[in-house]
Write an enzyme that holds these catalytic residues in place. Structure first.
Site, PDB file in Angstrom:
ATOM      1  N   ARG A   1      21.193  17.959   7.894  1.00 57.44           N
ATOM      2  CA  ARG A   1      20.368  19.066   8.402  1.00 57.44           C
ATOM      3  C   ARG A   1      20.996  19.721   9.619  1.00 57.44           C
ATOM      4  NH1 ARG A   1      15.017  16.546   9.826  1.00 57.44           N
ATOM      5  NH2 ARG A   1      16.462  14.844  10.095  1.00 57.44           N
TER       6      ARG A   1
ATOM      7  N   ASN B   1      13.998  17.726   5.547  1.00 57.61           N
ATOM      8  CA  ASN B   1      14.105  16.600   4.632  1.00 57.61           C
ATOM      9  C   ASN B   1      12.881  16.578   3.740  1.00 57.61           C
ATOM     10  OD1 ASN B   1      16.513  15.564   5.605  1.00 57.61           O
ATOM     11  ND2 ASN B   1      15.546  14.072   6.932  1.00 57.61           N
TER      12      ASN B   1
END
Length: 95
Positions: free
Chosen positions: A22, A40
């Site tokens: 990320r 996520n």
């Protein structure tokens, strides 16, 4: 003449959590001048929406297929998404 912005929804599968995926995607998206978000998912995948110039969005999709060094990407599913007003690229809560 500048191309109209596009928006794409990405679902990235493989070993993509716990490997700075990320954070790395945010860095790459910002470098490319894109707006959107990443998060996520509880199933172990990463989900993102990226919007901006078509060539920049495609560059992020190409990057997503590799990811950061510790990632092992097995699939990137890409679909159109509505273009929305936004500034910057942010991280969102897990869903």
């Amino acid at each position: 003449m500048q191309a109209e912005p596009i928006s794409r929804h990405l679902r990235i599968e493989g070993r993509v959590q716990g490997v700075f995926y990320r954070a790395s995607l945010i860095d790459e998206a910002r470098r490319l001048g894109l707006t959107g978000w990443v998060r996520n998912r509880l199933d172990g995948s990463v989900e993102a929406v990226a919007q901006g110039a078509p060539e920049a969005v495609q560059a992020l999709i190409d990057w997503a297929r590799r990811g950061p060094p510790r990632a092992q990407v097995s699939a990137v599913r890409v679909s159109p998404a509505p273009v929305q007003a936004g500034a910057g690229f942010e991280q969102r809560d897990t869903v």
